[in-house]
Design an enzyme around this catalytic site. Structure first.
Site, PDB file in Angstrom:
ATOM      1  N   LYS A  25       0.837  -1.218   0.000  1.00  0.00           N
ATOM      2  CA  LYS A  25       0.000   0.000   0.000  1.00  0.00           C
ATOM      3  C   LYS A  25       0.862   1.255   0.000  1.00  0.00           C
ATOM      4  O   LYS A  25       0.688   2.143  -0.822  1.00  0.00           O
ATOM      5  CB  LYS A  25      -0.911   0.009   1.230  1.00  0.00           C
ATOM      6  N   ASN A  26       1.780   1.321   0.956  1.00  0.00           N
ATOM      7  CA  ASN A  26       2.494   2.585   1.119  1.00  0.00           C
ATOM      8  C   ASN A  26       3.511   2.847   0.012  1.00  0.00           C
ATOM      9  O   ASN A  26       3.921   3.987  -0.200  1.00  0.00           O
ATOM     10  CB  ASN A  26       3.107   2.667   2.519  1.00  0.00           C
ATOM     11  N   ARG A  96      -4.478  10.070   3.558  1.00  0.00           N
ATOM     12  CA  ARG A  96      -3.252  10.762   3.912  1.00  0.00           C
ATOM     13  C   ARG A  96      -2.345  10.956   2.696  1.00  0.00           C
ATOM     14  O   ARG A  96      -1.743  11.996   2.500  1.00  0.00           O
ATOM     15  CB  ARG A  96      -2.531   9.876   4.939  1.00  0.00           C
ATOM     16  N   CYS A 120      -6.099   8.376   8.571  1.00  0.00           N
ATOM     17  CA  CYS A 120      -6.371   7.832   9.896  1.00  0.00           C
ATOM     18  C   CYS A 120      -6.101   8.865  10.981  1.00  0.00           C
ATOM     19  O   CYS A 120      -5.096   9.572  10.928  1.00  0.00           O
ATOM     20  CB  CYS A 120      -5.484   6.612  10.136  1.00  0.00           C
ATOM     21  N   ARG A 125      -0.192  14.676  13.074  1.00  0.00           N
ATOM     22  CA  ARG A 125       0.300  14.478  11.715  1.00  0.00           C
ATOM     23  C   ARG A 125       0.553  15.769  10.920  1.00  0.00           C
ATOM     24  O   ARG A 125      -0.019  15.985   9.843  1.00  0.00           O
ATOM     25  CB  ARG A 125      -0.626  13.528  10.950  1.00  0.00           C
ATOM     26  N   PRO A 126       1.409  16.648  11.430  1.00  0.00           N
ATOM     27  CA  PRO A 126       1.725  17.870  10.682  1.00  0.00           C
ATOM     28  C   PRO A 126       2.546  17.558   9.426  1.00  0.00           C
ATOM     29  O   PRO A 126       3.104  16.463   9.314  1.00  0.00           O
ATOM     30  CB  PRO A 126       2.570  18.671  11.673  1.00  0.00           C
ATOM     31  N   ILE A 127       2.632  18.520   8.508  1.00  0.00           N
ATOM     32  CA  ILE A 127       3.463  18.300   7.318  1.00  0.00           C
ATOM     33  C   ILE A 127       4.491  19.426   7.160  1.00  0.00           C
ATOM     34  O   ILE A 127       4.911  19.759   6.059  1.00  0.00           O
ATOM     35  CB  ILE A 127       2.627  18.122   6.029  1.00  0.00           C
ATOM     36  N   ASP A 128       4.882  20.007   8.306  1.00  0.00           N
ATOM     37  CA  ASP A 128       5.848  21.107   8.261  1.00  0.00           C
ATOM     38  C   ASP A 128       7.172  20.696   7.598  1.00  0.00           C
ATOM     39  O   ASP A 128       7.809  21.506   6.924  1.00  0.00           O
ATOM     40  CB  ASP A 128       6.108  21.627   9.680  1.00  0.00           C
ATOM     41  N   GLN A 129       7.576  19.452   7.771  1.00  0.00           N
ATOM     42  CA  GLN A 129       8.855  19.026   7.193  1.00  0.00           C
ATOM     43  C   GLN A 129       8.767  18.915   5.663  1.00  0.00           C
ATOM     44  O   GLN A 129       9.737  19.202   4.960  1.00  0.00           O
ATOM     45  CB  GLN A 129       9.307  17.687   7.785  1.00  0.00           C
ATOM     46  N   ASP A 308       2.944   0.699  12.372  1.00  0.00           N
ATOM     47  CA  ASP A 308       1.760   0.134  11.711  1.00  0.00           C
ATOM     48  C   ASP A 308       1.417  -1.268  12.209  1.00  0.00           C
ATOM     49  O   ASP A 308       0.321  -1.772  11.936  1.00  0.00           O
ATOM     50  CB  ASP A 308       1.957   0.099  10.186  1.00  0.00           C
ATOM     51  N   ILE A 330       5.756   6.982  17.640  1.00  0.00           N
ATOM     52  CA  ILE A 330       5.606   7.754  16.389  1.00  0.00           C
ATOM     53  C   ILE A 330       4.312   8.584  16.391  1.00  0.00           C
ATOM     54  O   ILE A 330       4.339   9.773  16.102  1.00  0.00           O
ATOM     55  CB  ILE A 330       5.606   6.824  15.148  1.00  0.00           C
ATOM     56  N   ARG A 400      -9.421   0.322   3.161  1.00  0.00           N
ATOM     57  CA  ARG A 400      -8.470   1.312   2.649  1.00  0.00           C
ATOM     58  C   ARG A 400      -7.094   0.689   2.473  1.00  0.00           C
ATOM     59  O   ARG A 400      -6.308   1.150   1.638  1.00  0.00           O
ATOM     60  CB  ARG A 400      -8.370   2.502   3.606  1.00  0.00           C
TER      61      ARG A 400
END
Ligand code: EPZ
Length: 421
Positions: A25-26, A96, A120, A125-129, A308, A330, A400
């Site tokens: 999936k990933n 996501r 999920c 779950r920020p996306i600053d990076q 996971d 995490i 999903r």
């Protein structure tokens, strides 16, 4: 898509037999947006037939990509002339991985407007990076009204140093950097198998990505990438879930078509518990050995124990002999399965980010609700272990990320089916 059904499991049967794992999936959710980086057809095989894949393919179509998708066989995309760059909230709120459209579209045409991703609810779950990486490459980023607007005249290679190991950030910067002018070096990069698979995919398009799988990835940007044919790697987390389900039912299961080296952190824990695990080429066999002992686990970035699999292995440990501790490092809220496991008789306590588990002789079936993908996997594992019938609601989360999960488990002898509510 919200499913109007429930999954019913009559537990207590050992899983026995052989099963082939699906494509990752990933990996798939990174490779599909990566096809935007060229103007020629790409063919991808071994994609899992899951909701996240179908939704991403739908997004590519709205961007103007020509798509031919035969689930279970191949996806053929032709991005030639696709000129869309906006991905609305209606298409991103359930997943996501829609954030990979940012990297894919920036790399393609230096412009992206993508609504904030959903997915999920397992933490903030920020996306600053990701944004820091795009900015380093010369993009201007604006975060307004639930959308991220990213624009550049041209992307220029740069050094990107992540403050923490981030899978999504590493992938997104790779997607943009392969088309930037000059060299990019990503420091503190994630090392997950799907990072390596994405690098292999990009290199098969003519990109120059080196060091994937280590903490430093070096990319020499290319003006043009070409079409390719590629087969994605097997799913590490589905493999792990099946291994855990086998152990949980004291079954004897051979998981075929997997990559055993990706599973080492789980294999080590199962061995420590007293489960027999054997490897042979691309297969792993999990079989019972005797009493299962409690163990302590701490999730970490690869090659550590994967977050996971934290939820599914917690279900397994509910039946182990003794007290286990599972610490999630995490995602701070990846614990929503615990209340449901308690309904099934589990003795568990949450202390900050550590689950304290006192093993019980047996779990019993109960109606339970899935709140995120791997919570779903945990409840399926618990249902397979439990005495009586477990009734799982919220199955769309499971769909999903797991391809035809009940068909696979049924093939191994589980008593599992769905029915409309
Ligand atoms: C990916 O999520 C996976 N998702 C997750 O799989 C997986 O749990 C996770 O990696 C860790 O392995 C996909 O591949 C689509 P991260 P991602 O960026 O990319 C923090 C599943 O069940 N962080 O590695 O979102 C973040 O909050 C799913 O299959 C920042 O602070 O994870 C977390 O604490 C769920 N800022 C940590 O880093 C950032 O900009 C790691 O997150 C990015 C991340």
């Amino acid at each position: 898509m919200i499913n109007n059904d429930r999954m019913l499991i009559q537990g207590g049967r050992p899983l026995i037999g052989e099963i082939t794992v699906s494509g990752g999936k990933n990996t798939s959710v990174a490779v599909i947006p990566a096809t935007l980086l060229c103007e020629e057809p790409c063919t991808i095989e071994n994609l899992p037939d899951i909701e996240d894949v179908r939704e991403l393919i739908g997004i590519l179509e709205t961007l103007g990509v020509k798509v031919e998708y035969v689930p279970g066989q191949y996806l053929r995309v032709d991005p030639k002339g696709a000129d869309g760059y906006r991905v609305p909230y209606s298409l991103t709120h359930r997943m996501r991985a829609s954030y990979y459209l940012l990297g894919g579209l920036l790399g393609r045409g230096c412009r992206a407007e993508v609504a904030y991703p959903g997915g999920c609810e397992i933490g903030s779950r920020p996306i600053d990076q990701h944004i820091k990486g795009f900015t380093a490459l010369g993009a201007e980023i604006e975060d307004r009204g639930g959308y991220i607007y990213a624009k550049a005249n041209r992307l220029i290679g740069a050094d990107v140093f992540f403050d923490m190991v981030t899978v999504g950030g590493t992938i997104n910067v790779m997607l943009a950097a392969v088309k930037a002018e000059g060299s990019t070096v990503i420091y503190n990069a994630a090392k997950e198998p799907h990072i390596v698979d994405l690098a292999n995919f990009l290199n098969s398009m003519g990109a120059q990505v080196k060091g994937a799988g280590t903490g430093v990835i070096r990319i020499r940007g290319k003006q043009r990438l070409h079409g390719t044919s590629y087969t994605v790697i097997p799913d590490q987390i589905e493999t792990g879930t099946l291994m855990i389900a086998a152990a949980a039912t004291r079954g004897d299961v051979t998981v075929r078509g997997c990559i055993p080296t990706h599973m080492e952190s789980l294999t080590a824990k199962l061995l420590e518990m007293g489960v027999r695990v054997g490897e042979d080429g691309d297969s792993i066999r999990v079989s019972p050995l005797g009493e299962q002992r409690a163990v302590n686990i701490k999730t970490q970035a690869y090659p550590g124990f994967p977050t996971d699999l934290q939820q599914p292995i917690t279900a397994l440990l509910c039946g182990a002999n003794g007290n286990s501790m599972v610490t999630e490092t995490i995602f701070e809220q990846r614990f929503k399965h615990l209340d449901e496991l308690r309904r099934m008789g589990a003795r568990i306590k949450l202390m900050e980010r550590t689950v304290l588990i006192e093993g019980v002789r047996e779990l019993y079936g109960a109606p339970v609700v899935v709140t995120d993908l791997r919570a779903g996997a945990a409840l399926v594992v618990a249902g397979l272990m439990a005495k009586g019938i477990t009734e799982i609601h919220g199955t769309s989360y499971i769909d999903r990320g797991y391809e035809h999960i009940e068909d696979k488990l049924r093939a191994l002898g589980a008593d599992i089916h769905r029915e409309p509510i």
